[in-house]
Design an enzyme around this catalytic site. Structure first.
Site, PDB file in Angstrom:
ATOM      1  N   ASP A  14      -5.346  -0.014  -6.294  1.00  0.00           N
ATOM      2  CA  ASP A  14      -4.560   1.048  -6.924  1.00  0.00           C
ATOM      3  C   ASP A  14      -3.767   0.505  -8.106  1.00  0.00           C
ATOM      4  OD1 ASP A  14      -5.466   2.556  -4.748  1.00  0.00           O
ATOM      5  OD2 ASP A  14      -3.658   2.129  -3.582  1.00  0.00           O
ATOM      6  N   ASN A  63       0.884   4.782  -5.314  1.00  0.00           N
ATOM      7  CA  ASN A  63       0.701   3.434  -5.843  1.00  0.00           C
ATOM      8  C   ASN A  63       0.269   3.470  -7.310  1.00  0.00           C
ATOM      9  OD1 ASN A  63       1.223   2.473  -3.257  1.00  0.00           O
ATOM     10  ND2 ASN A  63      -0.931   2.154  -2.756  1.00  0.00           N
ATOM     11  N   GLY A  78     -13.803 -10.408  -9.744  1.00  0.00           N
ATOM     12  CA  GLY A  78     -13.336  -9.678 -10.910  1.00  0.00           C
ATOM     13  C   GLY A  78     -13.843  -8.253 -10.941  1.00  0.00           C
ATOM     14  N   GLY A  86      -2.277   7.551  -4.424  1.00  0.00           N
ATOM     15  CA  GLY A  86      -1.725   8.261  -5.570  1.00  0.00           C
ATOM     16  C   GLY A  86      -0.375   7.717  -5.989  1.00  0.00           C
ATOM     17  N   THR A 110     -15.008  -2.697  -9.311  1.00  0.00           N
ATOM     18  CA  THR A 110     -14.189  -3.856  -8.961  1.00  0.00           C
ATOM     19  C   THR A 110     -14.941  -4.697  -7.930  1.00  0.00           C
ATOM     20  OG1 THR A 110     -12.994  -2.608  -7.247  1.00  0.00           O
ATOM     21  CG2 THR A 110     -12.051  -2.651  -9.462  1.00  0.00           C
ATOM     22  N   LEU A 111     -14.830  -6.029  -8.068  1.00  0.00           N
ATOM     23  CA  LEU A 111     -15.624  -6.957  -7.270  1.00  0.00           C
ATOM     24  C   LEU A 111     -14.764  -7.924  -6.468  1.00  0.00           C
ATOM     25  CD1 LEU A 111     -18.138  -7.834 -10.141  1.00  0.00           C
ATOM     26  CD2 LEU A 111     -18.462  -6.115  -8.347  1.00  0.00           C
TER      27      LEU A 111
END
Length: 292
Positions: A240, A42, A211, A40, A206-207
């Site tokens: 984050d 971050n 990307g 949070g 997210t990968l």
């Protein structure tokens, strides 16, 4: 507009190690540092550094006053952070190996003691069209999501750390879901449905080094945003940072593809730095880096 972040605040203890210890192994760390962290916190710092207004909803203990001061220094509105003198602030023991990967042990502390009154009081000051951002390191997500939806806020939910019950409670009120590839697999297995059948209009997965991909469920389309090649030294807080920049871009009126590109640039810079909230890049860092 503004972003309201129901989020954790942690005291991060970071240890540099040559490798992660095996069961029963005692391992000496080569370095130790302490700083502000928590998913949070971050995110709030990232949102502020991306030039959006952010008010943090959370709690700290008697040992955590300095974390609130630090958030305020970074431009976060801290008036909605409760102080519980008799409890310990949440903290994390983070090991980072020579390849930049991390292992984290969390103690939730006051992050799980946020009162319903505090959540309701904070959101009563929000306006329709504002964003509510949440993740799974605090209590109160379902109440906050329901209340936000009733008030006309847009709800952005980062489903981490993954928890089936927490995700199930919040999904019906979520406008934008952000999760990594592992969490996406866990979610699909838990609910028995593919991502585009969850009832959420927009999903970002997210990968890592590949990307991210954006699923516009209503339009039935998918977009891949490639990663930016960098030499990673510490992945802590990168997700984050990505999420914070994404919601800040959207709050500032960017189209989602532009906001995803900005978030990818911020995340790329973040993994080249050691630390968490204290080293999250700002917009000038991104401009100076000229990443593409």
């Amino acid at each position: 507009m503004a972003v309201w972040n129901l989020g954790s605040i942690n005291i991060d203890n970071v240890y540099r190690v040559p490798h992660f210890p095996a069961p029963g192994e005692t391992l000496s760390a080569s370095d130790h540092s302490q700083g502000l962290g928590g998913k949070g916190a971050n995110m709030s710092v990232a949102i502020a550094r991306a030039a959006a207004r952010v008010s943090h909803i959370g709690a700290v203990g008697g040992d955590g006053g300095w974390t609130v001061d630090r958030l305020m220094e970074y431009g976060v509105d801290t008036r909605r952070i409760d102080r519980i003198a008799t409890a310990a602030t949440g903290h994390a023991n983070i090991s980072v190996d020579d390849q930049g990967e991390n292992q984290i042990i969390l103690y939730p502390g006051t992050n799980r003691m946020i009162s319903e009154d505090a959540i309701n009081s904070a959101l009563s000051a929000a306006a329709a069209g504002d964003f509510l951002v949440m993740q799974n390191e605090t209590n109160g997500q379902k109440l906050a999501a329901q209340t936000a939806r009733q008030l006309g806020l847009r709800v952005m939910y980062a489903a981490a750390p993954f928890d089936t019950d927490a995700v199930s409670d919040v999904l019906p009120f979520t406008d934008l879901l952000v999760l990594n590839e592992i969490e996406a697999d866990q979610l699909q297995e838990a609910v028995g449905k593919p991502l585009d059948h969850l009832g959420v209009g927009n999903i970002v997965v997210t990968l890592g080094a590949d990307g991210c991909r954006w699923l516009d469920v209503q339009a039935g389309s998918e977009l891949h945003v490639p990663a930016i090649p960098v030499e990673a030294v510490d992945t802590t807080g990168a997700g984050d940072t990505f999420t914070g920049y994404l919601v800040a871009g959207l709050d500032r009126g960017m189209p989602i593809q532009q906001a995803l590109t900005l978030a990818t640039q911020a995340g790329a810079i973040m993994v080249t730095r050691h630390g968490t909230a204290d080293v999250i890049p700002d917009l000038k860092d991104i401009e100076d880096a000229r990443l593409s």
